[in-house]
Scaffold this motif. Sequence first.
Motif, PDB file in Angstrom:
ATOM      1  N   ARG A  16      10.131  10.184  -8.819  1.00 59.72           N
ATOM      2  CA  ARG A  16       9.485   9.064  -8.131  1.00 59.72           C
ATOM      3  C   ARG A  16       8.409   8.415  -8.995  1.00 59.72           C
ATOM      4  O   ARG A  16       8.256   7.193  -9.005  1.00 59.72           O
ATOM      5  N   GLU A  17       7.643   9.232  -9.697  1.00 59.05           N
ATOM      6  CA  GLU A  17       6.582   8.661 -10.539  1.00 59.05           C
ATOM      7  C   GLU A  17       7.174   7.911 -11.730  1.00 59.05           C
ATOM      8  O   GLU A  17       6.692   6.840 -12.089  1.00 59.05           O
ATOM      9  N   LEU A  28       8.378   4.728 -10.417  1.00 57.32           N
ATOM     10  CA  LEU A  28       7.282   3.793 -10.154  1.00 57.32           C
ATOM     11  C   LEU A  28       6.913   3.052 -11.447  1.00 57.32           C
ATOM     12  O   LEU A  28       6.731   1.832 -11.462  1.00 57.32           O
ATOM     13  N   SER A  49       5.119  -2.760  -8.798  1.00 58.18           N
ATOM     14  CA  SER A  49       6.283  -1.894  -8.669  1.00 58.18           C
ATOM     15  C   SER A  49       6.328  -1.271  -7.284  1.00 58.18           C
ATOM     16  O   SER A  49       5.309  -0.851  -6.750  1.00 58.18           O
ATOM     17  N   GLU A  97      10.660   3.446  -3.628  1.00 61.60           N
ATOM     18  CA  GLU A  97      10.146   3.692  -2.279  1.00 61.60           C
ATOM     19  C   GLU A  97      10.668   2.728  -1.221  1.00 61.60           C
ATOM     20  O   GLU A  97      10.586   3.009  -0.031  1.00 61.60           O
ATOM     21  N   LYS A  98      11.153   1.541  -1.636  1.00 59.85           N
ATOM     22  CA  LYS A  98      11.597   0.549  -0.644  1.00 59.85           C
ATOM     23  C   LYS A  98      13.022   0.101  -0.946  1.00 59.85           C
ATOM     24  O   LYS A  98      13.263  -1.050  -1.296  1.00 59.85           O
ATOM     25  N   GLU A 109       3.525   3.348   5.410  1.00 56.59           N
ATOM     26  CA  GLU A 109       3.834   3.024   4.015  1.00 56.59           C
ATOM     27  C   GLU A 109       4.034   4.329   3.247  1.00 56.59           C
ATOM     28  O   GLU A 109       3.503   5.375   3.644  1.00 56.59           O
ATOM     29  N   PRO A 110       4.773   4.267   2.135  1.00 54.64           N
ATOM     30  CA  PRO A 110       5.109   5.514   1.418  1.00 54.64           C
ATOM     31  C   PRO A 110       3.892   6.317   0.937  1.00 54.64           C
ATOM     32  O   PRO A 110       2.838   5.761   0.629  1.00 54.64           O
ATOM     33  N   ILE A 170       3.370   9.511  -1.941  1.00 48.25           N
ATOM     34  CA  ILE A 170       4.048  10.320  -2.962  1.00 48.25           C
ATOM     35  C   ILE A 170       3.041  11.176  -3.725  1.00 48.25           C
ATOM     36  O   ILE A 170       1.821  10.996  -3.588  1.00 48.25           O
ATOM     37  N   VAL A 217      -0.823   9.853  -3.587  1.00 42.11           N
ATOM     38  CA  VAL A 217      -0.709   8.416  -3.777  1.00 42.11           C
ATOM     39  C   VAL A 217      -0.210   7.805  -2.472  1.00 42.11           C
ATOM     40  O   VAL A 217       0.815   8.222  -1.934  1.00 42.11           O
ATOM     41  N   PHE A 243       0.682   4.059  -0.427  1.00 44.95           N
ATOM     42  CA  PHE A 243       0.952   2.628  -0.591  1.00 44.95           C
ATOM     43  C   PHE A 243       0.367   1.817   0.568  1.00 44.95           C
ATOM     44  O   PHE A 243       0.745   0.676   0.772  1.00 44.95           O
ATOM     45  N   PRO A 252       0.118   1.187  -4.971  1.00 47.10           N
ATOM     46  CA  PRO A 252      -0.231   2.601  -5.083  1.00 47.10           C
ATOM     47  C   PRO A 252      -1.707   2.822  -5.428  1.00 47.10           C
ATOM     48  O   PRO A 252      -2.213   2.241  -6.388  1.00 47.10           O
TER      49      PRO A 252
END
Lengths: 172, 430
Positions: free
Chosen positions: A110-111, A114, A142, A146-147, B194-195, B197, B211, B213, B218
Amino acid sequence: MNKILGVMVVCLLSACASQTTQPISDIEDRSLGVRGGEGARNGMGTDGFGLSPLQDPNNILSRRSVYFDFDSFSVKSEYRDLVLAHAAYLRGNANAQVLLQGNTDDRGSREYNLALGQRRADSVRNIMLLAGAREQQIEAVSLGEEKPRALGRDEASWAENRRTDILYQGEY
Amino acid sequence: MMIDLRKLLCWFCLLLSTHGPLYAALDIEIFGGGAAKIPIAIMPFAAESNLPQRITTVVSADLERSGLFKLVDTFGLVPHDLEQVNYVDWQNRGASALVIGNTAMLPDGRIEVRFRLLDVAKRVQLAGFGGTVGPDQLRAFAHRIADIIYESLTGEHGVFSTRIAFVRKQGNQYALQVSDYDGFNARSLIEYTEPIISPAWSPDGSKIAYVSFEKKKPVVYVQTLATRERKAVANFKGSNSAPAWSPDGSKLAVVLTLHGNSQIYLINADGSGLQRLSQSPGIDTEPRFSPDGRWLIFTSDRGGSPQIYRMPLSGDRAGMAERLTFEGDYNVSPRYSPDGKRFVYIHRNAGRFNLAVQEFSTRQMQMLTDSKFDESPSFAPNGRMILYATEINGRGILSIVSSDGQVRQRLSSESGDIREPVWGPMLKQR
């Protein structure tokens, strides 16, 4: 890089030269690798029917997504005209602003995704800046993985999610 | 190998079919002969089938997950007390250790539990323990018993009483949750639409950096578990992500796009004292401190594909970063083992994303998993197990693999899509 600049200069020249050309058909708009002047024909405002060029389905400006290969952030040649058309619009509309949202498919880290999404947004931004859009008109962010727009677990869905979206004010 | 597996599956089926609450594991896979494993027999405790939670199922699952134990069949034998034990029975079954115990429901609703750990060959008691707990503490008590057995037989610290954190997505709701290490007793620390992570435990286990969102981009927050108090510690222009604590808890490595590409920076844990660490024209992300605090391991695409690198904490100037992975074109999410001798990471091969470990000294790489989408590995504080996220039917779930790759187990989860798990630290005093 030199190659990219070369291609862009050609694009820009042809864009300028075609200010007065007639609207090009939708089919030509979507053809790959055609360096045409369709980008600049809607330099300002709306067309004769009062429809914003950003919304006109016959206008390349209504296309808002730039797609990428897996783990790649380089803008493929088939999307250069699209990006340059938006750059030309920004150049011709000093008050217009865009948000560029970079996305990735949901595999891997995920990072890292991103960061990769940021590079995808930045790639589009850099072309727009080189083509004359101004820094303060563009924000590149970015969303990573996530979406996702497509929720499937297949290559078609992943390909759909590897993209940068171009959003104008009021659209985000 | 197959026989071992079948025997175990049968054993678990028996448990599932004859006794109340569901066992935590959806399935268990054993690889390798297990010659080095300690054969241990765990007798169901007297009267524990009347309890809301059977203690020995938790103890057995804990010990087996560690990869260091082999469960010996107890079928047909009945000892609960020392005088009922016939050591010859257990020698014949190949057990070198035996666990027996009793439970009793007290009039006030609490439960009294006693257990003994016996050395079958020497015929002596190695450990014994008893206590009185409420029904909601039975799992925690069982984890403590497992820790005592583990420590008595291996000489290492058990991690069965530690906690983990992960993100659960349900509908459009994201929850940062903390649970027991086996995924039970999950509770939300925060919930957003919202996400969320990259949760990261502070070394003392009192805080989690993550983190969110929620501000439409972020931002790195640090939240204290006890008070739920939170603070944005990295909210610079652009993207803020990938927090990692220094071993002394005083600093955080974070990834910012403040000056263009994603690069690694150092801040104090309160958000002050910004300092740039990495210098590359590409992506540098997912930093992790070495246990001695002298190195950072991280993911970078500076060589054209994402690979694992290491640099001294003094920074990345003059090409000080050293590339560590060379196999394949996608190696990400590195995490140090607690002893600092190796690291686990995600390796992509033929479209699969799997856990691999690599020794620093030999550069030897070993694959640990073989499913399709494995992510977010993190070592248990004793280095014996690795927690990670995998996927079943499009849904993220928690999984644990022993760090030798021999035992793999998916953990159940009630609902939702689980991602970004991270193992918490060993706490001095619980």
